[in-house]
Design an enzyme around this catalytic site. Structure first.
Site, short mmCIF file in Angstrom:
data_model
loop_
_atom_site.label_atom_id
_atom_site.label_comp_id
_atom_site.label_asym_id
_atom_site.label_seq_id
_atom_site.Cartn_x
_atom_site.Cartn_y
_atom_site.Cartn_z
N LYS A 203 0.68 -1.40 0.02
CA LYS A 203 -0.02 -0.04 -0.16
C LYS A 203 1.03 1.21 -0.03
O LYS A 203 1.73 1.54 0.99
CB LYS A 203 -0.97 0.20 1.33
CG LYS A 203 -1.85 1.20 1.33
CD LYS A 203 -2.85 1.14 2.34
CE LYS A 203 -3.66 2.30 2.64
NZ LYS A 203 -4.79 2.31 3.71
N LYS A 255 -2.14 -1.75 -3.74
CA LYS A 255 -3.00 -0.58 -3.82
C LYS A 255 -2.07 0.82 -3.82
O LYS A 255 -1.16 0.86 -2.89
CB LYS A 255 -3.51 -0.57 -2.42
CG LYS A 255 -4.69 0.71 -2.22
CD LYS A 255 -5.51 0.53 -0.96
CE LYS A 255 -6.57 1.76 -1.05
NZ LYS A 255 -7.30 1.80 0.43
#
Length: 334
Positions: A203, A255
């Protein structure tokens, strides 16, 4: 004499001549089961609240969220990832609403499970940022820094209340060191070995989260660069991946999706667990904004971005177009 293996004998265009031909030889296909719908539910509202930076996306009421979940089942998608938006007065330094059984996210989990049962995977965001008054993903120390280990204690509590509320899958998204192992232990301690963990493994500290901050009513002060990953780094993701798998992750995720397709491909190549990617708010909003101005073909752009993510190695895609995209591919899209 015709030479094969090179022009003029070799003509790759023969395999692009008609829609049926292109469909037959397509290496990558989209299916409704590939998609997971992120959804926001807001406490204290009587009707859905449009999110200005994300045209077509709303902060749901409890009732409209149940309808959205039923719609997702009808469309054939795999899951719904829930984000709770509490009233500002309920935010505090510890994110207490995140572990309150009557907090908005836990209430919404129970609502959705009652509505769809096991026909849809009900997933929960396991993070403190929506519930803290400072907007960070963890507990702050006396100097205002995110305290990793104190935050893990809160994540353990969150995992248990989310499981009790009906989550099939929890998604620890705060990028704290050791979070997957702590969450797995917490779930197992209450006999919830059946609840799966979707690890937010890679992320990144991205500029593309901007519209999401409006969606969750973020109170963030500062940034998250001390715990989310540096966009300049790739090997760091593989280190995070190895740690998450060792700690018990059932699925892993990258992500954002679009700007990090190289990372997604590396992760997909390295593992034998399902790999997901999150097409985040900024990716969504850019396409919607350009389409609104007539600069791009909206539906083609949606399917092209999703196909690119799938082609790079994502088994599942979290996307705000999940239901619409499922209908597109069912109706004859790729």
């Amino acid at each position: 004499m015709t030479t094969y293996g090179s022009f003029p004998g070799a003509r790759p265009r023969r395999l692009r001549t008609t829609p049926v031909m292109r469909r037959m030889v397509a290496e990558t296909r989209l299916h409704p089961a590939d998609f997971i719908l992120p959804a926001f539910v807001r406490e204290g509202v009587s009707e859905p609240v449009p999110i200005g930076a994300m045209p077509g996306v709303v902060q749901h009421t409890r009732d409209s969220l149940k309808k959205a979940a039923a719609e997702a089942v009808e469309a054939g998608i795999s899951g719904i990832m829930l984000f709770g938006v509490p009233e500002d007065s309920k935010k505090d330094a510890l994110g207490t609403a995140g572990t309150d059984p009557d907090g908005i996210l836990q209430v919404a989990l129970r609502d959705v499970r009652a509505e769809v049962g096991d026909d849809l995977l009900v997933m929960s965001d396991l993070c403190l940022d929506e519930t803290t008054d400072h907007g960070h993903c963890g507990v702050l120390d006396a100097e205002g820094r995110v305290d990793n280990d104190a935050t893990l204690e809160r994540y353990a509590e969150m995992a248990q209340v989310q499981a009790d509320a009906g989550a099939h899958v929890v998604g620890p998204s705060g990028m704290m060191d050791g979070q997957i192992g702590v969450v797995r232990d917490a779930l197992d301690q209450i006999g919830r070995e059946d609840v799966a963990i979707l690890a937010y493994t890679a992320k990144y500290a991205s500029a593309f989260y901007g519209p999401f901050r409006e969606a969750v009513g973020s109170s963030l002060r500062g940034d998250r660069k001390t715990y989310q990953q540096d966009p300049a780094n790739a090997r760091d993701s593989l280190r995070e991946l190895a740690l998450d798998l060792e700690e018990g992750a059932d699925m892993v995720m990258v992500k954002p999706a679009g700007p990090y397709l190289d990372i997604l491909a590396k992760v997909a190549e390295a593992v034998d667990v399902p790999v997901a990617a999150y097409q985040i708010s900024g990716e969504y909003s850019m396409v919607e904004a350009a389409a609104e101005k007539g600069w791009i073909d909206r539906e083609r752009a949606i399917l092209e971005t999703l196909t690119g993510i799938r082609r790079a190695g994502a088994r599942n895609i979290l996307t705000y177009w999940a239901v619409e995209a499922a209908r597109m591919v069912t109706d004859g899209g790729r």
